[in-house]
Enzyme design. Structure first.
Site, PDB file in Angstrom:
ATOM      1  N   ARG A  17       0.806  -1.222   0.000  1.00 22.87           N
ATOM      2  CA  ARG A  17       0.000   0.000   0.000  1.00 22.87           C
ATOM      3  C   ARG A  17       0.843   1.278   0.000  1.00 22.87           C
ATOM      4  NH1 ARG A  17      -3.603  -2.078   4.922  1.00 22.87           N
ATOM      5  NH2 ARG A  17      -1.737  -3.392   5.138  1.00 22.87           N
ATOM      6  N   THR A  83       1.724 -13.823   9.875  1.00 27.68           N
ATOM      7  CA  THR A  83       2.534 -13.458  11.042  1.00 27.68           C
ATOM      8  C   THR A  83       2.876 -14.690  11.893  1.00 27.68           C
ATOM      9  OG1 THR A  83       0.428 -12.867  12.105  1.00 27.68           O
ATOM     10  CG2 THR A  83       1.737 -11.063  11.233  1.00 27.68           C
ATOM     11  N   ASP A 106       6.578  -2.019  11.625  1.00 29.23           N
ATOM     12  CA  ASP A 106       5.993  -0.801  11.045  1.00 29.23           C
ATOM     13  C   ASP A 106       5.298   0.095  12.068  1.00 29.23           C
ATOM     14  OD1 ASP A 106       3.770  -2.358  11.554  1.00 29.23           O
ATOM     15  OD2 ASP A 106       2.988  -2.324   9.507  1.00 29.23           O
ATOM     16  N   ASN A 173      -5.735  -5.049  18.665  1.00 26.30           N
ATOM     17  CA  ASN A 173      -4.425  -5.669  18.855  1.00 26.30           C
ATOM     18  C   ASN A 173      -3.371  -4.760  18.243  1.00 26.30           C
ATOM     19  OD1 ASN A 173      -2.147  -7.303  18.747  1.00 26.30           O
ATOM     20  ND2 ASN A 173      -2.923  -8.530  17.027  1.00 26.30           N
ATOM     21  N   LYS A 354      31.679  26.500  -0.691  1.00 24.92           N
ATOM     22  CA  LYS A 354      31.897  25.050  -0.725  1.00 24.92           C
ATOM     23  C   LYS A 354      33.331  24.734  -0.331  1.00 24.92           C
ATOM     24  CE  LYS A 354      33.886  22.743  -3.702  1.00 24.92           C
ATOM     25  NZ  LYS A 354      34.495  22.066  -4.846  1.00 24.92           N
ATOM     26  N   ASN A 380      37.964  41.065   3.974  1.00 25.45           N
ATOM     27  CA  ASN A 380      36.670  41.365   3.355  1.00 25.45           C
ATOM     28  C   ASN A 380      36.703  40.966   1.885  1.00 25.45           C
ATOM     29  OD1 ASN A 380      33.994  42.920   3.859  1.00 25.45           O
ATOM     30  ND2 ASN A 380      34.728  43.615   1.863  1.00 25.45           N
TER      31      ASN A 380
HETATM   32  C1  UD1 Z   1      -1.645  -7.547  12.249  1.00 23.66           C
HETATM   33  C2  UD1 Z   1      -2.466  -8.398  13.219  1.00 23.66           C
HETATM   34  C3  UD1 Z   1      -3.637  -7.566  13.726  1.00 23.66           C
HETATM   35  C4  UD1 Z   1      -3.128  -6.297  14.380  1.00 23.66           C
HETATM   36  C5  UD1 Z   1      -2.188  -5.535  13.453  1.00 23.66           C
HETATM   37  C6  UD1 Z   1      -1.507  -4.421  14.216  1.00 23.66           C
HETATM   38  C7  UD1 Z   1      -2.258 -10.688  12.492  1.00 23.66           C
HETATM   39  C8  UD1 Z   1      -2.931 -11.823  11.805  1.00 23.66           C
HETATM   40  N1  UD1 Z   1      -2.947  -9.564  12.556  1.00 23.66           N
HETATM   41  O1  UD1 Z   1      -2.481  -7.225  11.136  1.00 23.66           O
HETATM   42  O2  UD1 Z   1      -4.386  -8.306  14.660  1.00 23.66           O
HETATM   43  O3  UD1 Z   1      -4.203  -5.486  14.762  1.00 23.66           O
HETATM   44  O4  UD1 Z   1      -1.168  -6.398  12.927  1.00 23.66           O
HETATM   45  O5  UD1 Z   1      -0.778  -3.595  13.367  1.00 23.66           O
HETATM   46  O6  UD1 Z   1      -1.171 -10.853  12.982  1.00 23.66           O
HETATM   47  N2  UD1 Z   1       4.670  -9.912   8.393  1.00 23.66           N
HETATM   48  C9  UD1 Z   1       5.681 -10.821   8.171  1.00 23.66           C
HETATM   49  N3  UD1 Z   1       5.406 -11.972   7.512  1.00 23.66           N
HETATM   50  C10 UD1 Z   1       4.166 -12.277   7.071  1.00 23.66           C
HETATM   51  C11 UD1 Z   1       3.126 -11.345   7.307  1.00 23.66           C
HETATM   52  C12 UD1 Z   1       3.415 -10.172   7.983  1.00 23.66           C
HETATM   53  O7  UD1 Z   1       6.837 -10.593   8.561  1.00 23.66           O
HETATM   54  O8  UD1 Z   1       3.999 -13.339   6.472  1.00 23.66           O
HETATM   55  C13 UD1 Z   1       4.980  -8.669   9.122  1.00 23.66           C
HETATM   56  C14 UD1 Z   1       4.683  -7.422   8.324  1.00 23.66           C
HETATM   57  O9  UD1 Z   1       5.831  -6.980   7.610  1.00 23.66           O
HETATM   58  C15 UD1 Z   1       4.302  -6.422   9.407  1.00 23.66           C
HETATM   59  C16 UD1 Z   1       3.722  -7.301  10.514  1.00 23.66           C
HETATM   60  O10 UD1 Z   1       4.148  -8.610  10.250  1.00 23.66           O
HETATM   61  O11 UD1 Z   1       5.423  -5.737   9.930  1.00 23.66           O
HETATM   62  C17 UD1 Z   1       2.208  -7.254  10.539  1.00 23.66           C
HETATM   63  O12 UD1 Z   1       1.731  -7.701   9.289  1.00 23.66           O
HETATM   64  P1  UD1 Z   1       0.563  -6.954   8.521  1.00 23.66           P
HETATM   65  O13 UD1 Z   1       0.317  -7.645   7.243  1.00 23.66           O
HETATM   66  O14 UD1 Z   1       0.820  -5.494   8.486  1.00 23.66           O
HETATM   67  O15 UD1 Z   1      -0.622  -7.328   9.518  1.00 23.66           O
HETATM   68  P2  UD1 Z   1      -1.939  -6.520   9.763  1.00 23.66           P
HETATM   69  O16 UD1 Z   1      -2.917  -6.859   8.719  1.00 23.66           O
HETATM   70  O17 UD1 Z   1      -1.634  -5.102   9.994  1.00 23.66           O
HETATM   71 CA    CA Z   2       0.244  -3.569   9.713  1.00 21.81          CA
END
Ligand code: UD1
Ligand code: CA
Length: 475
Positions: A17, A83, A106, A173, A354, A380
């Site tokens: 995004r 995650t 992030d 969360n 510079k 000067n």
């Molecule tokens: C996730 C949570 C959500 C929470 C939110 C908070 C889950 C399923 N959901 O959703 O409950 O409210 O964060 O910001 O966990 N990432 C990986 N590998 C993956 C997927 C994600 O490393 O396979 C990392 C992403 O880079 C990111 C973080 O995990 O830094 C969260 O992933 P993202 O896809 O942003 O999850 P959300 O949909 O925001």
């Molecule tokens: Ca996120």
């Protein structure tokens, strides 16, 4: 209580995004990457190993990681299966005792202090699984905290899997968790892809740990802005503004006047002493330092600049330069890398400098270019002087001594040197050294052709004015 044995930062996501060629976690805020902010908050709390899960733009993220956190272990997640999958990979080969802190890569506004408070509640309650939560005015997009009749957390439901009633929950969360290592490992092994995205959700471990008869806690944070995550450019700007306000508040508490905090952007590593004044529209970036009594702005950008006490920098752009005590710069000056102004030196309007040193009390007041020069003290440099440092192939040095007077519109053709106390005549093109105490004159002698206008421009308004002044057409 011991710090978490394992700290895991999840940063493998695409950041789709953001619509950017730069990985999301490498976008900068206040002079540090998003990931850099997260690691800065987490690093003081690492009791054993720091593991960062990377995937998208792996090489760029890894290179940055080894620069900012050389002791961290990068864990490669080739396929982003959620995650929960990321955490499974990070746990493989990590210590198996103690507790595990998990953060998203992030959320740059999170602070060490908030994490410590979160740990305290977790430990005091002998929790096996704690999640940091926040009450958001608009919870859209986040996982919701579902609590049972006693008010204890029973599970986390993702927005996409939630029913209407669950979507109405405003407690979300934040993506920050603290687990007992053993309990997490047991639950993580049981995760399934039984959800709308067909991914392994880390959030599901909460219900699994509860089902195993252990304590799970949802711990509310007091400041929801700390937990904001960045998914797009609007959220990037929103978090940057919160970070700006946070930095400005901290700076003002130490006795700095910021006339307009909404238009003043100070990077996180900038150091400013008390009784500095910063006028609107100024940017202090990188490793800039500003000593007491200095006045910066309006509309001034300093990047990696050292400003000494009492200096004034007005409407100017300065990079990798040193500005001495009580020196003045601007308005509309451009100091490029390698500029060193001694105490009480002056660089004035429309002057570019510079890779040059300007000595104590020396002045370059108007419309000049100074490149690759060393200028002594008390000198000067007349208006519109140009240090001609480039012969089309190479750059050369110019040396100007103490108490020199360079006449206006002098071209100093480098390499050349002007001795102490020497002068140059206005409009000279100086190609040879001028010895101390001499004047260098290098221009055609003036001749006046009398009556020329009356003869060649007869009848013009100039000719009429000349006649009124008594001029005649004589040979
Ligand atoms: C996730 C949570 C959500 C929470 C939110 C908070 C889950 C399923 N959901 O959703 O409950 O409210 O964060 O910001 O966990 N990432 C990986 N590998 C993956 C997927 C994600 O490393 O396979 C990392 C992403 O880079 C990111 C973080 O995990 O830094 C969260 O992933 P993202 O896809 O942003 O999850 P959300 O949909 O925001
Ligand atoms: Ca996120």
């Amino acid at each position: 209580m011991k710090n978490p044995e394992v700290v895991i930062v999840l940063a493998a996501g695409e950041g789709t995004r953001m619509k950017s060629a730069l990985p999301k976690v490498l976008h900068p805020i206040a002079g540090r990457t998003i990931l850099g902010h997260v690691l800065a908050a987490a690093t003081p709390l690492v009791g054993g190993e720091l593991r960062v899960v990377i995937g998208a733009h792996k090489d760029l993220v890894q290179a940055h990681l080894s620069e900012i956190a050389p002791s961290a272990t990068a864990v490669y997640q080739a396929e982003r299966n959620g995650t929960g999958h990321a955490v499974q990979l990070a746990l493989a080969g990590a210590p198996t005792t103690g507790s595990v802190l998990i953060l998203a890569g992030d959320t740059p506004l999170l602070t060490t202090q908030t994490l410590e408070e979160f740990f305290d509640v977790h430990n005091a309650n002998k929790s096996a699984a704690s999640v940091l939560t926040a009450d958001l005015p608009d919870p859209t997009g986040y996982g919701r905290i579902v609590r049972d009749d006693e008010g204890a957390i029973s599970r986390i439901v993702e927005e996409r899997d939630a029913n209407d009633e669950e979507r109405a929950i405003s407690e979300i969360n934040t993506g920050v968790y603290l687990f007992d290592n053993g309990a997490l490992r047991e639950a993580a092994a049981k995760l399934s892809k039984d959800n709308s995205q067909g991914e392994l959700y880390l959030t599901d471990v909460i219900a699994l740990i509860k089902a195993a008869g252990k304590v799970a806690l949802a711990i509310g944070s007091t400041d929801f802005t700390e937990t904001l995550g960045i998914n797009d450019r609007s959220q990037l700007a929103e978090c940057a503004a919160i970070m700006r306000d946070r930095i400005n508040d901290r700076v003002m508490k130490t006795g700095v006047t910021i006339v307009d905090p909404t238009t003043t952007w100070i990077d996180i590593d900038v150091k400013i002493e008390s009784d500095v004044t910063i006028h609107p529209g100024s940017v202090l970036a990188g490793k800039t330092t500003v000593a007491t009594g200095a006045v910066i702005g309006p509309r001034t950008t300093l990047t990696d600049v050292i400003v000494s006490a009492g200096a004034k920098v007005v409407e100017s752009t300065c990079t990798e330069s040193e500005i001495g005590s009580d020196a003045t710069v601007g308005p509309y000056s451009f100091l490029r890398p390698g500029t060193k102004l001694a105490a009480k030196a002056k660089v004035g309007a429309y002057v570019e400098v510079k890779n040059s040193t300007i000595g104590v009390g020396s002045k370059v007041p108007h419309l000049s270019y100074v490149g690759d020069a060393t200028i002594g003290s008390g000198t000067n440099i007349g208006a519109a002087t140009i240090f001609v440092n480039y012969d089309g192939v190479e750059k050369h040095q110019t040396i100007v001594g103490d108490e020199v007077r360079i006449g206006s519109d002098t071209m100093l053709v480098a390499p050349v040197s002007i001795g102490d106390g020497a002068y140059t005549a206005a409009g000279s093109v100086i190609t040879e050294d001028v010895p101390a105490g001499s004047i260098g004159v290098a221009r055609a002698k003036q001749r006046n052709v009398l009556g020329w206008v009356l003869r060649k421009r007869a009848g013009s308004s100039s000719a009429e004015a000349a006649k009124r002044a008594g001029a005649v057409e004589r040979e």
